[in-house]
Design an enzyme around this catalytic site. Structure first.
Site: not given
Length: 475
Positions: A175, A177, A201, A203-204, A294-295, A327, A379
């Site tokens: 973050k 993001k 990770k 971010d998406e 990621h969803r 996720h 998450s």
């Protein structure tokens, strides 16, 4: 008029419209082991009988159309049609029914989630005779699931690659993001991994924006991974998001990640699409890359109780399409997820054989045979006080991912990672000693904070943070 047309007419073809239930409602049908079975929550329009609504779903998602067509006589409709074989009312709900539909396997292309969904959750969801329609569950027979590769590697192979056993894995989403430069982004990755996390990770929605192009991010993150590994002696990873505007660009990014020697890449499987996801999963297996999923966009599809598709169906689709992590909600954090429902689809992701259990929303027994499992990722709005509950709920085969719960630490990123690692190790040790984390979890965290100043500081910051809203998706 040709002789064939005359023959067709002579054996009973009659133009016009007839009730779907005359052809597609078959309560006497005995399902086959090779059938794909679906459970739909159907809300018919006023005046539409539930049998007609269920039959309409079976018809419009398989061989039917709005009128009788003479070309029906050129094939065996009984062989290819979907069948609504059972209907039951939803307890406590007015004018809602669960319609069970069986589809013959020959309706679907092998190894294609795209084709499967185009039929089962296609145009039928806009059908005027229905006020609402939701796909609650699918039974995927082994005869069909064996046409899919599934996850690139699976849970056991991932643990062997990472040399990490006996505990959940720890992660963190970097973050803010959006907005960081590639170098500052890599710095945050390094600090978190050095502090004790297994993964960080993207971010998406981090793809390749003007403030941070993908290639620069990949290079600085790889540098951070190697530096943290050298200092800690542990294998580390960062989910490098390969999602892109075209499949070709996505694959270019995955190839570059492999050339850098990093262990894992990432994909947004719903916004990216199942065709792209399956292609990436095949590449990852062939080239030794783990694949984090990621969803993003799932709640657009699955959050409404009466229309759309339940996440357990999306989870099954992902297991077939391919992914090593996905996720799956937290139960205790800021995102939607009721406990029994969440644990139901977590088992569908991880286990080989899952029994029918309506108390957890599982409508069908599912046998995955030898398909590898997927690690669920918890998450969203979680912090150190949630660690006992997360450890107890998700068990060892999971990834616990703290974004703000790491980077929001008052002393910085590395101390935030230390706090989470200490909390996790304390919870795992307490569990292994036979302590009840559900009852004694807070005490376990307090005891650990006495010798970890980083954990003590985190406990003080987040002691009042709660997300106490009722879940929408309940049984």
């Amino acid at each position: 008029m040709s002789p064939k047309t005359e023959t067709k007419a002579s054996v009973g073809f009659k133009a016009g419209v007839k009730d779907y239930r005359l052809t597609y409602y078959t309560p006497e049908y005995q399902t086959k082991d090779t059938d794909i079975l679906a459970a739909f929550r159907v809300t018919p329009q006023p005046g539409v009988p539930p049998e007609e609504a269920g039959a309409a779903v079976a018809a419009e998602s398989s061989t039917g159309t709005w009128t009788t067509v003479w070309t029906d006589g050129l094939t065996s409709l009984d062989r290819y049609k979907g069948r609504c074989y059972d209907i039951e009312p939803v307890p406590g709900e007015e004018s809602q029914f669960i319609a069970y539909v069986a589809y013959p396997l020959d309706l679907f292309e092998e190894g294609s989630v795209t084709n499967l969904f185009t039929s089962i959750v296609g145009n039928v969801f806009g059908f005027k005779a229905l006020r609402a329609l939701r796909l609650e569950d699918l039974r995927i027979p082994p005869a069909y699931s064996k046409t899919f590769q599934g996850p690139p590697h699976g849970i056991q192979v991932e643990r062997d690659k990472l040399n990490k056993y006996g505990r959940p894995l720890l992660g963190c989403t970097i973050k803010p993001k959006l907005g960081l430069s590639a170098k500052n982004y890599g710095r945050a990755v390094y600090e978190c991994l050095r502090g004790g996390l297994d993964f960080t990770k993207d971010d998406e929605n981090v793809n390749s924006q003007p403030f941070m192009r993908w290639r620069d991010r990949f290079v600085f993150c790889a540098e951070a991974i190697y530096k943290a590994q050298a200092e800690t002696g542990e294998i580390k990873g960062h989910y490098l998001n390969a999602t892109a505007g075209t499949c070709e660009e996505m694959m270019k990014r995955a190839v570059f990640a492999r050339e850098l020697g990093v262990p894992i890449v990432m994909h947004d499987y719903l916004t990216g699409g199942f065709t792209a996801n399956t292609s990436l999963a095949h590449y990852c297996r062939d080239n030794g890359l783990l694949l984090h999923i990621h969803r993003a966009m799932h709640a657009v599809i699955d959050r409404q109780r009466i229309h759309g598709m339940h996440f357990r169906v999306l989870a099954k689709a992902l297991r077939m399409s391919g992914g090593d992590h996905i996720h799956a909600g937290t139960v205790v954090g800021k995102l939607e997820g009721e406990r029994d429902v969440t644990l139901g689809f977590v088992d569908l992701l991880r286990d080989d054989f899952i029994e029918k259990d309506r108390s957890r929303g599982i409508y069908f027994t599912q046998d995955w045979v030898s398909m590898p499992g997927v690690l669920p990722v918890a998450s969203g709005g979680i912090h150190v006080w949630h660690m006992p509950a997360l450890t107890e709920i998700f068990g060892d085969d999971s990834v616990l991912q703290f974004g703000g719960g790491t980077l929001g630490h008052p002393w910085g990123n590395a101390p935030g990672a230390v706090a989470n690692r200490v909390a996790l190790e304390a919870c795992v040790q307490a569990r292994n000693e036979g302590r009840d984390l559900a009852r004694e979890g807070n005490e376990v965290i307090r005891e650990a904070s006495k010798w970890s100043p980083e954990l003590a500081a985190a406990c003080e910051v987040w002691k009042e943070i709660k997300f106490e809203f009722e879940a929408i998706d309940v049984l």
